[in-house]
Scaffold this motif. Structure first.
Motif, short mmCIF file in Angstrom:
data_model
loop_
_atom_site.label_atom_id
_atom_site.label_comp_id
_atom_site.label_asym_id
_atom_site.label_seq_id
_atom_site.Cartn_x
_atom_site.Cartn_y
_atom_site.Cartn_z
N PRO A 11 0.82 -1.22 0.00
CA PRO A 11 0.00 0.00 0.00
C PRO A 11 0.85 1.26 0.00
CG PRO A 11 0.02 -1.00 2.18
CD PRO A 11 0.77 -1.93 1.28
N THR A 12 0.20 2.38 -0.27
CA THR A 12 0.91 3.66 -0.19
C THR A 12 0.84 4.25 1.21
OG1 THR A 12 -1.08 4.77 -0.99
CG2 THR A 12 0.61 4.25 -2.62
N ASP A 13 -0.15 3.81 1.99
CA ASP A 13 -0.27 4.33 3.35
C ASP A 13 -0.95 3.28 4.24
OD1 ASP A 13 -0.03 6.04 5.46
OD2 ASP A 13 -1.46 7.53 4.74
N VAL A 14 -0.63 3.35 5.52
CA VAL A 14 -1.20 2.44 6.51
C VAL A 14 -1.48 3.26 7.76
CG1 VAL A 14 -0.69 0.47 8.01
CG2 VAL A 14 0.11 0.45 5.64
N TRP A 15 -2.63 3.02 8.39
CA TRP A 15 -2.87 3.72 9.65
C TRP A 15 -3.75 2.88 10.56
CZ3 TRP A 15 -4.90 5.68 5.03
CH2 TRP A 15 -6.28 5.73 4.91
N GLU A 16 -3.70 3.23 11.84
CA GLU A 16 -4.46 2.47 12.82
C GLU A 16 -5.89 2.98 12.92
OE1 GLU A 16 -2.61 4.78 16.70
OE2 GLU A 16 -3.80 2.96 17.04
N LEU A 17 -6.77 2.08 13.32
CA LEU A 17 -8.17 2.42 13.54
C LEU A 17 -8.49 2.12 15.00
CD1 LEU A 17 -9.62 0.66 10.37
CD2 LEU A 17 -9.11 3.10 10.62
N ALA A 18 -9.65 2.55 15.43
CA ALA A 18 -10.05 2.28 16.81
C ALA A 18 -10.20 0.77 17.03
CB ALA A 18 -11.36 3.00 17.10
N GLY A 19 -9.92 0.32 18.26
CA GLY A 19 -10.12 -1.08 18.59
C GLY A 19 -9.08 -2.01 17.99
N ASP A 20 -7.86 -1.54 17.88
CA ASP A 20 -6.74 -2.34 17.37
C ASP A 20 -6.95 -2.80 15.92
OD1 ASP A 20 -4.17 -3.15 17.93
OD2 ASP A 20 -4.77 -5.18 18.46
N LEU B 30 -7.77 10.15 -0.17
CA LEU B 30 -7.11 9.43 0.92
C LEU B 30 -7.04 10.28 2.18
CD1 LEU B 30 -4.13 7.42 -0.58
CD2 LEU B 30 -6.53 6.81 -0.38
N LEU B 31 -6.77 11.55 1.99
CA LEU B 31 -6.65 12.44 3.15
C LEU B 31 -7.96 12.52 3.90
CD1 LEU B 31 -4.66 14.32 4.60
CD2 LEU B 31 -5.54 16.18 3.22
N THR B 32 -9.06 12.64 3.17
CA THR B 32 -10.38 12.73 3.80
C THR B 32 -10.73 11.43 4.51
OG1 THR B 32 -11.12 14.26 2.10
CG2 THR B 32 -12.82 13.17 3.37
N LEU B 33 -10.49 10.31 3.82
CA LEU B 33 -10.82 9.01 4.42
C LEU B 33 -9.96 8.75 5.65
CD1 LEU B 33 -11.22 6.94 1.14
CD2 LEU B 33 -13.03 7.55 2.74
N LYS B 34 -8.72 9.18 5.59
CA LYS B 34 -7.84 8.99 6.75
C LYS B 34 -8.29 9.86 7.92
CE LYS B 34 -2.92 8.77 7.93
NZ LYS B 34 -1.55 8.90 7.42
N ARG B 35 -8.66 11.10 7.60
CA ARG B 35 -9.10 12.02 8.65
C ARG B 35 -10.36 11.50 9.31
NH1 ARG B 35 -9.27 16.98 5.91
NH2 ARG B 35 -7.13 17.35 6.50
N GLU B 36 -11.26 10.94 8.52
CA GLU B 36 -12.54 10.47 9.06
C GLU B 36 -12.39 9.20 9.89
OE1 GLU B 36 -15.40 12.13 5.46
OE2 GLU B 36 -14.93 10.01 5.58
N SER B 37 -11.33 8.42 9.64
CA SER B 37 -11.23 7.13 10.30
C SER B 37 -10.13 7.03 11.34
CB SER B 37 -11.00 6.03 9.25
OG SER B 37 -9.79 6.27 8.54
N THR B 38 -9.26 8.02 11.39
CA THR B 38 -8.16 7.97 12.35
C THR B 38 -8.66 8.38 13.73
OG1 THR B 38 -6.60 8.53 10.62
CG2 THR B 38 -5.84 8.80 12.87
N PRO B 39 -8.36 7.56 14.75
CA PRO B 39 -8.85 7.91 16.09
C PRO B 39 -8.26 9.20 16.63
CG PRO B 39 -7.41 5.96 16.16
CD PRO B 39 -7.66 6.28 14.73
N SER B 40 -6.97 9.43 16.40
CA SER B 40 -6.36 10.67 16.89
C SER B 40 -6.51 11.74 15.82
CB SER B 40 -4.88 10.46 17.21
OG SER B 40 -4.19 10.11 16.05
N ALA B 41 -6.52 12.97 16.22
CA ALA B 41 -6.70 14.07 15.27
C ALA B 41 -5.39 14.49 14.64
CB ALA B 41 -7.32 15.26 15.98
N GLU B 42 -4.30 13.82 15.04
CA GLU B 42 -2.99 14.23 14.54
C GLU B 42 -2.75 13.65 13.16
OE1 GLU B 42 0.23 13.52 17.14
OE2 GLU B 42 -0.83 14.27 18.87
N LEU B 43 -2.83 14.49 12.17
CA LEU B 43 -2.56 14.10 10.79
C LEU B 43 -1.56 15.05 10.19
CD1 LEU B 43 -6.08 13.25 9.36
CD2 LEU B 43 -4.21 11.68 9.72
N GLU B 44 -0.75 14.50 9.32
CA GLU B 44 0.24 15.37 8.67
C GLU B 44 -0.45 16.25 7.65
OE1 GLU B 44 3.33 13.02 7.02
OE2 GLU B 44 3.92 12.19 8.93
#
Lengths: 143, 124
Positions: free
Chosen positions: A60-69, A129-143
């Protein structure tokens, strides 16, 4: 004859001056290879595992964590066109105002695969991708 | 009429071209990837074999390392006041996923940097 030469020199001078000041640029930016539709169609929420998704779609081009492991992997690509009018005025050594007017379409696109804590695919979403990441990332810290 | 022809000649005879190639990071060795064994290799093994990752991502208790080598090829053509600028960027990517104990669980790789081409903005 003199008039003709004068007009020609004037036209050349105008063209040479214009080359450093006003440029109409047809630009295109392509980044990464789009994920093939056939590979996306093979992904079945509730059945496809993390291992299978990686085997079919590659790295993938990016990987990030979601809530609940849980976690998400994203495949993104860019194919943007822009017709820019670039106006530069070299007024002094340290000051060059630059006005750029852009008209065109920009296409930032991607596919995000969402997996639960047991590494089973839960959803496939398309879009920015940025929008989808922002909507699904538990923490608000995004680059 | 002749002045217009002269101007057209000036426009055609005074082009400027740009070919630029830039790379980021070293290319991951595909042969080295085959020495990594999910369920056995550790994060230490991965770093020893592939070197320092470009990015480390924390995934709850788990983690992932990204290795990325990218090639960007830029092509430009200017005819006095009209220009074409194309940027083509592709990359080789390797992701190594680890469990909470730092043991390798998955490796994914894509090698696409060779697809980067010098081409004009209107070409497909």
């Amino acid at each position: 004859m003199v008039r003709l030469i004068g007009r020609a020199l004037g036209a050349c001078a105008l063209a040479l001056l214009g080359s450093s000041c006003i440029v109409l640029v047809f630009s295109r930016t392509r980044t990464h290879q789009p994920l093939e539709e056939a590979r996306i169609a093979e992904l079945v929420p509730g059945a496809t595992t993390f291992d299978e998704a990686l085997a079919r779609c590659g790295a993938p081009t990016d990987v990030w964590e979601l809530a609940g492991d849980a976690r998400a992997i994203a495949y993104g690509w860019v194919d943007s066109r822009g017709d820019n009018v670039n106006l530069q005025l070299p007024l002094s050594r340290d000051f060059t105002p630059n006005l750029e007017l852009e008209q065109g379409r920009k296409n930032l696109y991607g596919v995000v695969l969402f997996f639960d804590a047991h590494d089973v695919l839960t959803a496939v979403q398309r879009g920015s991708l940025l929008t989808l990441k922002r909507e699904s990332t538990p923490s608000a810290e995004l680059e | 009429m002749s002045s217009r022809l002269l101007l057209a000649a000036c426009l055609l005879l005074a082009p400027a071209c740009l070919l630029d190639r830039s790379t980021t990071n070293g290319r991951p060795d595909p042969a080295a990837l085959s020495t990594l064994t999910p369920g056995k290799s550790t994060a230490t093994d991965v770093v020893r074999i592939l070197g320092a990752p470009s990015e480390v991502v924390q995934l709850g208790k788990r983690s992932a390392y990204r290795y990325e080598h990218s090639v960007a090829k830029r092509t430009g053509l200017w005819l006095i006041v009209i220009g074409s600028l194309n940027t083509d960027t592709h990359s080789d990517r390797v992701w190594a996923f680890f469990d909470e104990h730092g043991v390798l669980t998955h490796v994914a790789s894509s090698f696409e940097s060779d697809r980067a081409e010098f081409r004009l903005s209107w070409s497909d």
